[in-house]
Design an enzyme around this catalytic site. Structure first.
Site, PDB file in Angstrom:
ATOM      1  N   THR A   1       0.815  -1.217   0.000  1.00 31.79           N
ATOM      2  CA  THR A   1       0.000   0.000   0.000  1.00 31.79           C
ATOM      3  C   THR A   1       0.846   1.264   0.000  1.00 31.79           C
ATOM      4  O   THR A   1       0.482   2.268  -0.622  1.00 31.79           O
ATOM      5  CB  THR A   1      -0.937   0.007   1.227  1.00 31.79           C
ATOM      6  OG1 THR A   1      -1.826  -1.114   1.145  1.00 31.79           O
ATOM      7  CG2 THR A   1      -1.753   1.288   1.304  1.00 31.79           C
TER       8      THR A   1
ATOM      9  N   ASP B   1       1.314  -6.777  -4.459  1.00 35.86           N
ATOM     10  CA  ASP B   1       0.325  -6.628  -3.407  1.00 35.86           C
ATOM     11  C   ASP B   1       0.655  -7.760  -2.443  1.00 35.86           C
ATOM     12  O   ASP B   1       0.728  -8.922  -2.848  1.00 35.86           O
ATOM     13  CB  ASP B   1      -1.084  -6.794  -3.974  1.00 35.86           C
ATOM     14  CG  ASP B   1      -2.166  -6.595  -2.941  1.00 35.86           C
ATOM     15  OD1 ASP B   1      -2.036  -7.159  -1.841  1.00 35.86           O
ATOM     16  OD2 ASP B   1      -3.150  -5.908  -3.235  1.00 35.86           O
ATOM     17  N   SER B   2       0.879  -7.465  -1.171  1.00 38.58           N
ATOM     18  CA  SER B   2       1.398  -8.500  -0.272  1.00 38.58           C
ATOM     19  C   SER B   2       0.409  -9.641  -0.049  1.00 38.58           C
ATOM     20  O   SER B   2       0.780 -10.681   0.497  1.00 38.58           O
ATOM     21  CB  SER B   2       1.810  -7.897   1.074  1.00 38.58           C
ATOM     22  OG  SER B   2       0.700  -7.584   1.872  1.00 38.58           O
TER      23      SER B   2
ATOM     24  N   THR C   1       0.869  -4.511   4.188  1.00 37.41           N
ATOM     25  CA  THR C   1       0.519  -4.872   5.564  1.00 37.41           C
ATOM     26  C   THR C   1      -0.177  -6.223   5.696  1.00 37.41           C
ATOM     27  O   THR C   1      -0.144  -6.825   6.766  1.00 37.41           O
ATOM     28  CB  THR C   1      -0.370  -3.794   6.201  1.00 37.41           C
ATOM     29  OG1 THR C   1      -1.598  -3.687   5.468  1.00 37.41           O
ATOM     30  CG2 THR C   1       0.342  -2.453   6.218  1.00 37.41           C
TER      31      THR C   1
ATOM     32  N   GLN D   1      -5.111 -21.578  19.506  1.00 37.82           N
ATOM     33  CA  GLN D   1      -5.982 -20.640  18.802  1.00 37.82           C
ATOM     34  C   GLN D   1      -6.214 -19.367  19.621  1.00 37.82           C
ATOM     35  O   GLN D   1      -6.596 -18.340  19.055  1.00 37.82           O
ATOM     36  CB  GLN D   1      -7.344 -21.287  18.526  1.00 37.82           C
ATOM     37  CG  GLN D   1      -7.312 -22.466  17.588  1.00 37.82           C
ATOM     38  CD  GLN D   1      -8.691 -23.044  17.354  1.00 37.82           C
ATOM     39  OE1 GLN D   1      -9.708 -22.434  17.700  1.00 37.82           O
ATOM     40  NE2 GLN D   1      -8.745 -24.230  16.766  1.00 37.82           N
ATOM     41  N   CYS D   2      -6.013 -19.429  20.921  1.00 32.58           N
ATOM     42  CA  CYS D   2      -6.311 -18.293  21.793  1.00 32.58           C
ATOM     43  C   CYS D   2      -5.289 -17.176  21.583  1.00 32.58           C
ATOM     44  O   CYS D   2      -4.077 -17.440  21.604  1.00 32.58           O
ATOM     45  CB  CYS D   2      -6.292 -18.725  23.245  1.00 32.58           C
ATOM     46  SG  CYS D   2      -7.483 -20.025  23.632  1.00 32.58           S
TER      47      CYS D   2
END
Length: 330
Positions: A15, A60-61, A94, A266-267
């Site tokens: 970006t 574009d990342s 990003t 996952q937390c």
């Protein structure tokens, strides 16, 4: 730490340098001239001497791949060893910046220079954009002297490259360090096959979050795709469906044929401790290794660096459990 004498600015797209097209924002060249014009307009900003390189093609990342990580690594090594650069600023989109920061943290082990990644949520030139503040803030931080290793500079903060995650999709403070428990044994000495000079190659990796209703057939299909490493995002402290013998058998059989199986929580503030619950012990019994409090980005980048160095399953598992650059321990 000393100020750099010669800095590489590696522009990969993202970006920060995008311009408007009929389809929306797209990566655009010519950023070096825009950067020099901005620097000349503000001579009061502290900026080290720099040279500029572009990744080709610009990205574009969202299109980032392992091959691009390897191309970044190669460009950085050439700049250091052939052109005498002693610091790097990498401009990156990003969406996958945290993944690249983590991957480079492990791909550049042993390189005694600072590498800083930055980007922006809005393109340079847009009124009120964070592009120039992020870029020149990173340059000022480098000019002030930074310790070797990979870091991210964003919204005025320096963040650890192997701990950072993107938490917001629009706000300028999009990045932060994951607040996960950090404990682990540090690697005593860097082996030669993890040094940044050691050749690397692309690896077939997969990430699978556990969820209610996941079927053994789905897991088997993924494992049958030729993956060399599988990162399971487990519940809580490392639990999963321990009452599903077909799923446990699929994991055990994959491990027996050499697939590296790793687990993270996952937390957002969780970490793996398999022995807390029997359901966690069942997964560990299938050959899963603990990723402790690593983020997904760090665990994936670490698996890539280890398997991409050609290490065997046993050595990958041993090193995955050790802290290599601050991803596991403070």
């Amino acid at each position: 730490m000393p100020s750099p004498h010669k800095l590489l600015i590696l522009y990969t797209g993202g970006t920060i340098g995008m311009q408007q097209s009929a389809e929306g924002l797209v990566p655009a060249g010519g950023f070096e001239a825009r950067l020099r014009a901005e620097q000349q307009a503000h001579p009061e900003r502290p900026v080290p001497h720099w040279l500029f390189r572009e990744l080709s093609p610009l990205l574009d990342s969202a299109n980032m791949t392992q091959r691009h990580w390897l191309a970044m690594r190669t460009t950085i090594i050439e700049a250091v060893e052939e052109e005498g650069c002693d610091a790097v600023l990498l401009l990156h989109g990003t969406d996958t910046l945290a993944y690249s920061a983590a991957a480079l943290s492990f791909l550049l082990l042993g390189m005694e220079i600072p590498v800083v990644l930055t980007g922006s949520m809005q393109p340079a030139g847009v009124a009120g954009s964070d592009a120039w503040p992020n870029l020149f803030g990173a340059l000022a931080a480098l000019q002030g002297g930074l310790s070797p290793g990979v870091q991210v500079f964003f919204n005025g903060q320096l963040l650890h490259g192997a701990r950072v995650s993107k938490g917001k999709s629009e706000a300028f403070d999009a990045f932060g360090e994951a607040q996960r428990p950090r404990h682990g044994q540090r690697l005593a000495a860097l082996p030669a096959n993890l040094d940044y000079r050691h050749p690397r190659h692309v690896v077939n990796l997969a990430v699978l979050p556990l969820y209610p209703g996941l079927q053994a057939a789905q897991l088997n299909a993924l494992l049958a795709s030729g993956v060399q490493g599988l990162l399971l995002e487990c519940y809580g402290s490392g639990t999963g469906p321990s009452d599903n013998p077909e799923m446990l058998a699929a994991l055990h059989e994959a491990h027996e044929r050499g697939v590296v199986l790793a687990a993270i929580s996952q937390c957002p503030q969780g970490h793996i401790e398999f022995g807390v619950y029997a359901a966690g012990s069942a997964l560990a019994g299938c050959g899963l290794i603990s990723g402790g409090g690593m983020t997904r980005e760090a665990a994936l980048g670490k698996l890539f660096a280890l398997l991409g160095a050609g290490l065997c399953q046993q050595e990958c598992e041993r090193l995955f459990a050790l802290d290599l650059c601050g991803e596991l321990a403070d």
